[in-house]
Design an enzyme around this catalytic site. Structure first.
Site, PDB file in Angstrom:
ATOM      1  N   GLY A 126       2.034   5.370  -1.562  1.00 37.41           N
ATOM      2  CA  GLY A 126       1.513   6.721  -1.496  1.00 37.41           C
ATOM      3  C   GLY A 126       0.441   6.992  -2.543  1.00 37.41           C
ATOM      4  N   TYR A 133      -3.390   9.694 -15.501  1.00 36.56           N
ATOM      5  CA  TYR A 133      -2.051   9.158 -15.780  1.00 36.56           C
ATOM      6  C   TYR A 133      -1.951   8.598 -17.202  1.00 36.56           C
ATOM      7  CZ  TYR A 133       1.986   6.066 -15.663  1.00 36.56           C
ATOM      8  OH  TYR A 133       3.158   5.421 -15.980  1.00 36.56           O
ATOM      9  N   SER A 169       5.752   1.876 -10.345  1.00 33.68           N
ATOM     10  CA  SER A 169       4.606   2.024 -11.260  1.00 33.68           C
ATOM     11  C   SER A 169       4.783   3.159 -12.261  1.00 33.68           C
ATOM     12  CB  SER A 169       3.321   2.250 -10.465  1.00 33.68           C
ATOM     13  OG  SER A 169       3.149   1.258  -9.494  1.00 33.68           O
ATOM     14  N   GLY A 194       7.393   9.582  -9.669  1.00 32.59           N
ATOM     15  CA  GLY A 194       6.095   9.479 -10.346  1.00 32.59           C
ATOM     16  C   GLY A 194       5.115  10.547  -9.889  1.00 32.59           C
ATOM     17  N   GLY A 195       5.244  10.973  -8.640  1.00 31.33           N
ATOM     18  CA  GLY A 195       4.370  12.048  -8.146  1.00 31.33           C
ATOM     19  C   GLY A 195       4.661  13.352  -8.857  1.00 31.33           C
ATOM     20  N   ALA A 202       0.857  -1.189   0.000  1.00 30.37           N
ATOM     21  CA  ALA A 202       0.000   0.000   0.000  1.00 30.37           C
ATOM     22  C   ALA A 202       0.893   1.238   0.000  1.00 30.37           C
ATOM     23  CB  ALA A 202      -0.919  -0.016   1.216  1.00 30.37           C
ATOM     24  N   GLU A 221       8.983  -2.031   4.042  1.00 27.62           N
ATOM     25  CA  GLU A 221       8.871  -1.895   2.579  1.00 27.62           C
ATOM     26  C   GLU A 221      10.159  -2.278   1.827  1.00 27.62           C
ATOM     27  OE1 GLU A 221       7.704   2.043   1.640  1.00 27.62           O
ATOM     28  OE2 GLU A 221       7.825   1.731  -0.514  1.00 27.62           O
ATOM     29  N   LYS A 252      -0.715  -2.097  -4.594  1.00 27.43           N
ATOM     30  CA  LYS A 252      -0.368  -3.194  -5.475  1.00 27.43           C
ATOM     31  C   LYS A 252      -0.643  -4.507  -4.732  1.00 27.43           C
ATOM     32  CE  LYS A 252       2.524  -0.398  -5.460  1.00 27.43           C
ATOM     33  NZ  LYS A 252       2.479   1.024  -5.024  1.00 27.43           N
TER      34      LYS A 252
HETATM   35  P1  ADP Z   1       3.791   4.193  -4.472  1.00 31.93           P
HETATM   36  O1  ADP Z   1       4.182   2.857  -3.893  1.00 31.93           O
HETATM   37  O2  ADP Z   1       4.446   5.351  -3.814  1.00 31.93           O
HETATM   38  O3  ADP Z   1       2.312   4.332  -4.620  1.00 31.93           O
HETATM   39  P2  ADP Z   1       4.197   3.373  -7.229  1.00 31.93           P
HETATM   40  O4  ADP Z   1       5.391   2.514  -7.495  1.00 31.93           O
HETATM   41  O5  ADP Z   1       2.876   2.677  -7.216  1.00 31.93           O
HETATM   42  O6  ADP Z   1       4.433   4.217  -5.929  1.00 31.93           O
HETATM   43  O7  ADP Z   1       4.200   4.526  -8.322  1.00 31.93           O
HETATM   44  C1  ADP Z   1       3.294   5.592  -8.308  1.00 31.93           C
HETATM   45  C2  ADP Z   1       3.397   6.332  -9.623  1.00 31.93           C
HETATM   46  O8  ADP Z   1       2.978   5.464 -10.691  1.00 31.93           O
HETATM   47  C3  ADP Z   1       2.494   7.529  -9.750  1.00 31.93           C
HETATM   48  O9  ADP Z   1       3.075   8.665  -9.166  1.00 31.93           O
HETATM   49  C4  ADP Z   1       2.335   7.656 -11.261  1.00 31.93           C
HETATM   50  O10 ADP Z   1       3.398   8.387 -11.840  1.00 31.93           O
HETATM   51  C5  ADP Z   1       2.436   6.218 -11.746  1.00 31.93           C
HETATM   52  N1  ADP Z   1       1.148   5.566 -12.119  1.00 31.93           N
HETATM   53  C6  ADP Z   1       1.062   4.463 -12.900  1.00 31.93           C
HETATM   54  N2  ADP Z   1      -0.221   4.107 -13.095  1.00 31.93           N
HETATM   55  C7  ADP Z   1      -0.975   5.006 -12.433  1.00 31.93           C
HETATM   56  C8  ADP Z   1      -2.375   5.176 -12.265  1.00 31.93           C
HETATM   57  N3  ADP Z   1      -3.260   4.351 -12.831  1.00 31.93           N
HETATM   58  N4  ADP Z   1      -2.806   6.198 -11.493  1.00 31.93           N
HETATM   59  C9  ADP Z   1      -1.939   7.042 -10.911  1.00 31.93           C
HETATM   60  N5  ADP Z   1      -0.592   6.936 -11.045  1.00 31.93           N
HETATM   61  C10 ADP Z   1      -0.101   5.931 -11.791  1.00 31.93           C
END
Ligand code: ADP
Length: 266
Positions: free
Chosen positions: A9, A137, A225, A121-122, A7, A70, A13
């Site tokens: 930010g 996204y 992601s 990604g943020g 889980a 984590e 997953k």
């Molecule tokens: P966290 O574990 O911090 O949630 P992730 O590895 O899941 O991080 O990566 C989050 C990033 O993935 C987001 O900031 C965005 O850039 C990207 N991303 C990919 N798919 C999506 C989606 N469906 N919605 C939002 N962000 C997404």
């Protein structure tokens, strides 16, 4: 059923085994209660939760669940994924481009966090939205693929006009560094989004190749992601990493490393 959940930010997953097969799902963090409902409805199952929001998720569960740090979960998950690729090495760097970016060195099965950057990604979603108004996204990454950074990024060759530069002229001297005042109203969403992805990709790969020197390995495993359906980010990170003498690896399902690692301890 055996369930590993990461889980984070932005996204939750989930990796679980059903009839001996591993399945993957992802949900926005706003759906944490629905994920908890799903777990609560599973009946007889073993669950391990990791990630920054693991405490919130565990508090919503009706059954006890294991919790895991984590970085440890990610490390175990990456090991599984690399083994599946036939690429398990003694030493490698892991760069997790999640909401933010975290960099780890794995050497002889011991892992150490080397650092990271708040650019991740943020930043990709946030800056893209601020510059273009695009929120989704999938739309951001699809539009970015059609854009060019040519008019926005300042390259080394632009500075060394008419002179041989001491480093490759194709390198970015300054992201968003061209004289933009006269063309700012004329730039397309595609150009702006491509340039945001360039900024994120070049930052995470630059920090990674520098960290790789501390790790005595030239292999950099990129997960998170932010690479989902994002060939442009992969392309920027790949070319920059290779240019600086390291070897980039993108494992399939790399975004599920934490969830896989959590599942692997059950
Ligand atoms: P966290 O574990 O911090 O949630 P992730 O590895 O899941 O991080 O990566 C989050 C990033 O993935 C987001 O900031 C965005 O850039 C990207 N991303 C990919 N798919 C999506 C989606 N469906 N919605 C939002 N962000 C997404």
């Amino acid at each position: 059923m055996i369930v590993g959940i990461d889980a984070g930010g932005t996204l939750i997953k989930v990796a679980y085994t059903k009839k001996g097969e591993v399945h993957f799902e992802k949900y926005p963090i706003a759906e944490i209660e629905q994920v908890a409902d799903w777990v609560n409805g599973l009946g007889d199952s073993k669950v391990c939760v990791t990630g920054g929001r693991s405490g919130v998720l565990v508090s919503l569960l009706h059954q006890p669940a294991q919790e895991m740090v984590e970085f440890e979960a990610t490390h175990l998950g990456v090991q599984v994924l690399l083994k599946e690729m036939g690429r398990l090495e003694d030493a490698y760097l892991v760069t997790n481009v999640g909401t933010g970016t975290s960099i780890h060195c794995i050497q002889d099965n011991i892992h150490e966090r080397l650092g990271g950057t708040g650019v991740g990604g943020g930043t990709l979603i946030g800056l893209s939205h601020l510059l273009t108004g695009v929120t989704c996204y999938d739309d951001i990454v699809a539009l970015a693929r059609q854009g060019s950074r040519e008019r926005i990024d300042l390259k080394v060759k632009h500075i060394y006009e008419g002179k041989e530069p001491p480093i490759s002229g194709e390198l970015t001297a300054s992201n968003f560094g061209q004289n933009l005042f006269s063309i700012s109203g004329d730039l397309t969403k595609e150009e702006l989004l491509a340039t945001v992805i360039g900024l994120v990709g070049e930052t995470v790969s630059t920090v990674s190749v520098q960290a790789a020197r501390q790790c005595k390995s030239s292999t950099i495993v990129y997960i998170g992601s932010s690479f989902i359906d994002n060939p442009l980010l992969k392309e920027v990170v790949t070319s920059y990493t290779i240019l600086r003498g390291s070897v980039p690896v993108f494992p399939d399902n790399g975004e599920f490393s934490g969830a896989m690692g959590a599942m692997s301890v059950l």
